[in-house]
Design a protein around this motif. Structure first.
Motif, PDB file in Angstrom:
ATOM      1  N   ASP A  38      -8.137   9.159  15.398  1.00  0.00           N
ATOM      2  CA  ASP A  38      -7.034   8.414  14.808  1.00  0.00           C
ATOM      3  C   ASP A  38      -7.746   7.608  13.580  1.00  0.00           C
ATOM      4  OD1 ASP A  38      -8.849   7.122  16.533  1.00  0.00           O
ATOM      5  OD2 ASP A  38      -7.311   6.189  17.762  1.00  0.00           O
ATOM      6  N   ARG A  39      -8.866   7.650  13.462  1.00  0.00           N
ATOM      7  CA  ARG A  39      -9.441   6.976  12.413  1.00  0.00           C
ATOM      8  C   ARG A  39      -9.871   7.677  10.958  1.00  0.00           C
ATOM      9  NH1 ARG A  39     -11.593   1.269  13.672  1.00  0.00           N
ATOM     10  NH2 ARG A  39     -10.240   1.458  11.769  1.00  0.00           N
ATOM     11  N   SER A  41      -8.061   8.397   8.144  1.00  0.00           N
ATOM     12  CA  SER A  41      -7.856   7.874   6.869  1.00  0.00           C
ATOM     13  C   SER A  41      -8.828   6.897   6.425  1.00  0.00           C
ATOM     14  CB  SER A  41      -6.263   7.147   6.721  1.00  0.00           C
ATOM     15  OG  SER A  41      -5.788   6.891   8.133  1.00  0.00           O
ATOM     16  N   LEU A  42      -9.336   6.109   7.564  1.00  0.00           N
ATOM     17  CA  LEU A  42     -10.599   5.184   7.261  1.00  0.00           C
ATOM     18  C   LEU A  42     -11.747   6.133   6.873  1.00  0.00           C
ATOM     19  CD1 LEU A  42     -12.143   2.461   7.029  1.00  0.00           C
ATOM     20  CD2 LEU A  42     -12.398   2.719   9.277  1.00  0.00           C
ATOM     21  N   TYR A  45     -11.678   7.308   3.226  1.00  0.00           N
ATOM     22  CA  TYR A  45     -11.566   6.301   2.526  1.00  0.00           C
ATOM     23  C   TYR A  45     -13.035   6.247   2.225  1.00  0.00           C
ATOM     24  CZ  TYR A  45     -10.693   1.768   0.246  1.00  0.00           C
ATOM     25  OH  TYR A  45     -10.931   0.674  -0.709  1.00  0.00           O
ATOM     26  N   TYR A 151       3.351   5.464  -8.966  1.00  0.00           N
ATOM     27  CA  TYR A 151       3.768   6.066  -7.726  1.00  0.00           C
ATOM     28  C   TYR A 151       4.655   7.226  -7.687  1.00  0.00           C
ATOM     29  CZ  TYR A 151       7.748   3.107  -8.790  1.00  0.00           C
ATOM     30  OH  TYR A 151       8.731   2.339  -9.457  1.00  0.00           O
ATOM     31  N   TRP A 164      -0.723  17.835   4.065  1.00  0.00           N
ATOM     32  CA  TRP A 164      -1.180  16.432   3.957  1.00  0.00           C
ATOM     33  C   TRP A 164      -0.614  15.865   4.971  1.00  0.00           C
ATOM     34  CZ3 TRP A 164      -5.311  15.187   0.477  1.00  0.00           C
ATOM     35  CH2 TRP A 164      -5.056  16.152  -0.613  1.00  0.00           C
ATOM     36  N   SER A 165      -0.904  14.761   5.581  1.00  0.00           N
ATOM     37  CA  SER A 165      -0.442  14.097   6.772  1.00  0.00           C
ATOM     38  C   SER A 165      -0.792  12.803   6.683  1.00  0.00           C
ATOM     39  CB  SER A 165      -0.410  14.980   8.318  1.00  0.00           C
ATOM     40  OG  SER A 165      -1.549  14.487   8.871  1.00  0.00           O
ATOM     41  N   ILE A 166      -0.023  11.976   7.632  1.00  0.00           N
ATOM     42  CA  ILE A 166      -0.481  10.396   7.660  1.00  0.00           C
ATOM     43  C   ILE A 166      -1.561  10.451   8.739  1.00  0.00           C
ATOM     44  CG2 ILE A 166       1.701   9.444   7.216  1.00  0.00           C
ATOM     45  CD1 ILE A 166       1.595   8.746  10.273  1.00  0.00           C
ATOM     46  N   TYR A 167      -1.922  11.538   9.301  1.00  0.00           N
ATOM     47  CA  TYR A 167      -3.118  11.242  10.394  1.00  0.00           C
ATOM     48  C   TYR A 167      -4.611  11.740   9.624  1.00  0.00           C
ATOM     49  CZ  TYR A 167       0.436  11.561  13.746  1.00  0.00           C
ATOM     50  OH  TYR A 167       1.476  10.920  14.522  1.00  0.00           O
ATOM     51  N   LEU A 237      -9.052   9.630  -4.425  1.00  0.00           N
ATOM     52  CA  LEU A 237      -8.341   8.533  -3.882  1.00  0.00           C
ATOM     53  C   LEU A 237      -6.932   8.694  -4.291  1.00  0.00           C
ATOM     54  CD1 LEU A 237      -8.841   5.653  -2.482  1.00  0.00           C
ATOM     55  CD2 LEU A 237      -8.795   4.618  -4.855  1.00  0.00           C
ATOM     56  N   THR A 240      -5.160  11.222  -1.861  1.00  0.00           N
ATOM     57  CA  THR A 240      -5.137  11.001  -0.524  1.00  0.00           C
ATOM     58  C   THR A 240      -4.124   9.901  -0.439  1.00  0.00           C
ATOM     59  OG1 THR A 240      -7.147   9.830  -0.608  1.00  0.00           O
ATOM     60  CG2 THR A 240      -7.537  11.738   0.318  1.00  0.00           C
ATOM     61  N   SER A 241      -4.180   8.970  -1.513  1.00  0.00           N
ATOM     62  CA  SER A 241      -3.198   7.802  -1.108  1.00  0.00           C
ATOM     63  C   SER A 241      -1.784   7.824  -1.936  1.00  0.00           C
ATOM     64  CB  SER A 241      -3.703   6.438  -1.581  1.00  0.00           C
ATOM     65  OG  SER A 241      -4.197   6.745  -2.885  1.00  0.00           O
ATOM     66  N   GLU A 242      -1.698   9.122  -2.678  1.00  0.00           N
ATOM     67  CA  GLU A 242      -0.474   9.540  -3.451  1.00  0.00           C
ATOM     68  C   GLU A 242       0.016   8.258  -4.191  1.00  0.00           C
ATOM     69  OE1 GLU A 242       1.910  10.991  -0.014  1.00  0.00           O
ATOM     70  OE2 GLU A 242       1.794  12.663  -0.960  1.00  0.00           O
ATOM     71  N   PHE A 243      -0.930   7.464  -4.881  1.00  0.00           N
ATOM     72  CA  PHE A 243      -0.714   6.121  -5.433  1.00  0.00           C
ATOM     73  C   PHE A 243      -1.854   5.942  -6.329  1.00  0.00           C
ATOM     74  CE2 PHE A 243      -0.363   1.667  -5.993  1.00  0.00           C
ATOM     75  CZ  PHE A 243       0.604   1.433  -6.110  1.00  0.00           C
TER      76      PHE A 243
END
Lengths: 334, 397
Positions: A38-39, A41-42, A45, A151, A164-167, A237, A240-243
């Motif tokens: 669960d960590r 995305s960190l 990064y 964006y 890709w997912s938010i996990y 970056l 992974t952040s789509e931004f």
């Protein structure tokens, strides 16, 4: 005068294969995937910043190019990846490669001019280039979105399989793969003749040119390679952040990555790998605990590194391991 | 080497145990709200407002609504860094399992988080982010701040009402500045006024002597400014006052001189006007209760500002969303649907969520800095009622 090639882990020259410790580090990084699901995305990064620090290490640690404007290449990579996706090129891997090439092209164009400088003038000029690009991106809102950022981009699954997912599962493994690849590349580079020549330039530029070495061409090539990796990190970056935010080009980014590298250890490839997790984990944990504390902690760590542990975390670990093996560290710089 | 590996393995195993332990989730009886805030860095003032607004609301209205306990979890972005904002939003949703997101001081943060909000159907309330494009990021975005053009256009309307004919615009050189400049210009010109000069100044400019000289040499009766509060705003207003322009012109900005920053100014700021959706001096029940509690909790010198007011009204919106789902399984999209069209009295006066655009319909107040009993403070001198946000087309053309 005897030339001593110091601090770059010369022992690696004797053993051109990837040393054992690299495998351990990457095995640990892979273990993170299972231990902290669960960590991720960190973790991704952190991986991106390790990659960025690795690119700076190539320029600063190997070739001795003192720069405060490395975020320029990180930012160019990020914006290129963003523009490609917005223009319809959503395949991530080629996107990263193209972004890295754009950053390298910029470095290749700048190199012959700015790498004639050394020391403080070089720092100032790289800083100026960074600030210039930042302001340009701020102004060109039709192109970069300015302060609001770029964006609305999406990327197709990695290799057409991994969604890709938010996990952050795909994000992390994807970043880790790039990091491993870049690390292997850098390792090969530093143990090559070219790497040896770069170290020569770093230690004594004049002597290298007297030896008939084309110093400027070598430095430019190293700068471009370093920019390529920085561009790759920036593109990762963005993906992974789509931004893409304006801050990818900021001077603070250049300073952050320098602090990461100094903490980890300049001139050792592991410095980047160690500095990024330490710096960013302290930052992240202190945010949940007391947000005002992290600057103090980082400050004390920097003072400590400067005063007693010049080699950074890598230097300290290296000494500890050598001691435990019963060997005294030889040729370590004080 | 072997020793080290064994130690590392043991370390990894222990950390895994410690981290893996607290996995007890209170699924239905608790609603968690993740606030993306700024506790450090240049926007810490806004973050402090978020904390205070929410804490005051909880102190006044309790910690539960609709049969559910509401818990707020804060995360510090710590500077202009939308990528970190997005990562923290992901962590709030994945690890903290928050049901609602709030905060968002900067528009770029909201734009970066938009895709996750859309993907996870998590309602998100932007307290300050006021870029025209924020709500387009996801259908689950709501606002408790403003659309930047609401205040900017109102500034132009107020200026025309006071008979201003020729206006000069000074904005900071970044996206919000461009939006504010455009909205002011369009409204002022369509109301029959004339823009005689426009200048964009770099974001961190503090010496405005040259720019003010340029304005002074132009024939004006109105000056519109949009610069960040703090050193730039103080520098600009002082330079304008020194040239005598604050007296001879209708000088209107937005949040440059809120009550809590007035101690940083000298008397040269007297006469400066700000058009904004909140005013400290508002004489309504909610605002009086809010300020009384704020002073009780944080000391008698504490001043409200638009950040804490937005957070307070945002907290109300969150409570209303939770109430709407009373007795049902929590559904983010249903909660957003339930509050569309909601109207209530916030600390800023009457406010309503436009069910079509999800923008707020709210009053905009014209505040003027005055000196009362030797103390600088903002007084409300005029107001526009039920101001709607302009359409996307209006902003683009």
């Amino acid at each position: 005068m005897k030339i001593t090639v110091s601090s770059t882990g010369l022992s690696a020259l004797d053993r051109p294969r990837m040393p054992m410790i690299a495998l351990v580090v990457f095995a640990l990084a892979l273990a993170v995937f299972f231990v902290f699901p669960d960590r991720l995305s960190l973790a991704a990064y952190i991986g991106i910043f390790a990659l960025f620090a690795l690119s700076l290490d190539l320029a600063l640690g190997m070739a001795g190019i003192v720069t405060l404007g490395h975020a320029a290449f990180f930012g160019v990579g990020a914006y290129t990846a963003g523009w490609l996706a917005l223009a319809g090129w959503q395949e991530p891997i080629t996107g990263v490669v193209i972004s890295g090439l754009c950053a390298a092209a910029l470095a290749g164009a700048l190199g012959p001019f700015i790498l004639r400088l050394t020391g403080l003038p070089l720092v100032m000029v790289t800083l100026a280039v960074g600030v210039f690009l930042f302001e340009a991106a701020n102004k060109l809102t039709w192109l970069t979105g300015g302060d609001d950022g770029l964006y609305g981009m999406t990327f197709s699954p990695v290799l057409g399989i991994f969604e890709w997912s938010i996990y952050g599962t795909t994000d992390y493994l994807y970043v880790l793969a790039w990091l491993a690849l870049a690390f292997y590349g850098c390792h090969r580079l530093t143990t090559s003749n070219f790497g040896l020549a770069l170290r020569g330039v770093r230690e004594n530029r004049l002597r290298m040119s007297l030896l008939g070495s084309s110093v400027l061409a070598q430095l430019t090539l190293a700068y471009a390679l370093s920019a390529f990796i920085a561009g790759v990190a920036g593109a990762l970056l963005a993906q992974t952040s789509e931004f893409v935010g304006l801050e990818v080009l900021s001077v603070e980014k250049s300073i952050d990555v320098l602090v990461i590298l100094v903490l980890g250890g300049v001139g050792h490839l592991y410095g980047a790998l160690l500095g990024a997790p330490v710096y960013l984990l302290i930052k992240d944990m202190s945010k949940e605990w007391n947000p005002h504390a992290w600057m103090i902690i980082i400050g004390f760590m920097l003072v400590f590194v400067m005063l007693v542990a010049r080699g950074g975390i890598h230097g300290v670990l290296h000494k500890v391991i050598e001691r435990s093996r019963g060997k005294l560290p030889n040729g370590e710089p004080r | 080497m072997f020793e080290l590996k064994r130690k590392l393995a043991a370390f990894a195993a222990v950390t895994a145990l410690v981290v893996g332990l607290p996995v007890t989730a209170g699924a239905q009886d608790q609603i968690k709200v993740g606030i993306l805030s700024h506790d450090t860095g240049p926007f810490a003032q806004n973050g402090r407002g978020f904390h205070r607004g929410i804490e005051v609301y909880q102190a006044l209205h309790g910690k539960s609504a609709g049969g559910r306990e509401i818990e707020f979890v804060y995360r510090d972005i710590g500077g202009p860094n939308p990528a970190v904002g997005k990562r923290l939003a992901e962590e709030l949703i994945v690890r903290e399992k928050v049901h609602i997101l709030g905060g968002f001081a900067l528009s770029s943060e909201a734009l970066a988080v938009g895709p996750i909000v859309e993907q996870t159907k998590t309602p998100a309330i932007t307290f300050i982010a006021s870029s025209p494009s924020v709500l387009a990021g996801s259908q689950y975005f709501l606002k408790s701040g403003q659309h930047i053009a609401q205040s900017s256009s109102a500034g132009a309307t107020f200026a025309r009402k006071q008979g201003a004919e020729k206006c000069y615009i000074v904005v900071s050189d970044y996206q919000p500045g461009y939006d504010a400049q455009k909205a002011f210009r369009k409204t002022f010109e369509s109301a029959g006024g004339q823009i005689v000069g426009e200048v964009r100044v770099p974001l961190n400019t503090v010496d405005f002597a040259a720019i003010v000289e340029g304005i002074a040499s132009t024939e004006t009766d109105c000056i519109n400014v949009f610069v960040p509060p703090g050193a730039p705003a103080i520098g600009l207003l002082r330079a304008l006052a020194e040239r005598g322009l604050v007296e001879s012109n209708f000088v209107v900005g937005m949040g440059e001189a809120e009550d809590h920053i007035l101690p940083q100014y000298d008397d040269s700021v007297v006469g400066f006007k700000g058009a904004l959706y909140y005013a400290e001096a508002l004489d309504n029940e909610e605002n009086k209760t809010f300020i009384a509690k704020l002073k009780e909790l944080y000391g008698p010198d504490t001043q409200p500002d638009f950040a804490s007011a937005s957070a307070y009204d945002g907290a109300h919106l969150i409570y209303e969303m939770v109430k709407s789902q009373e007795g049902k399984d929590w559904s983010g999209p249903d909660a957003v649907e339930a509050v569309k069209g909601l109207s209530w009295n916030g600390v800023r006066g009457p406010m309503k969520i436009d069910p079509e655009t999800r923008e707020l319909v709210q009053n905009i107040y014209l505040r003027e800095v005055q000196k009362v009993d030797g103390k600088l403070q903002n007084a409300i001198v005029d107001q526009l009622e039920a101001v709607e946000a302009p359409s996307k087309e209006w902003m683009e053309n």
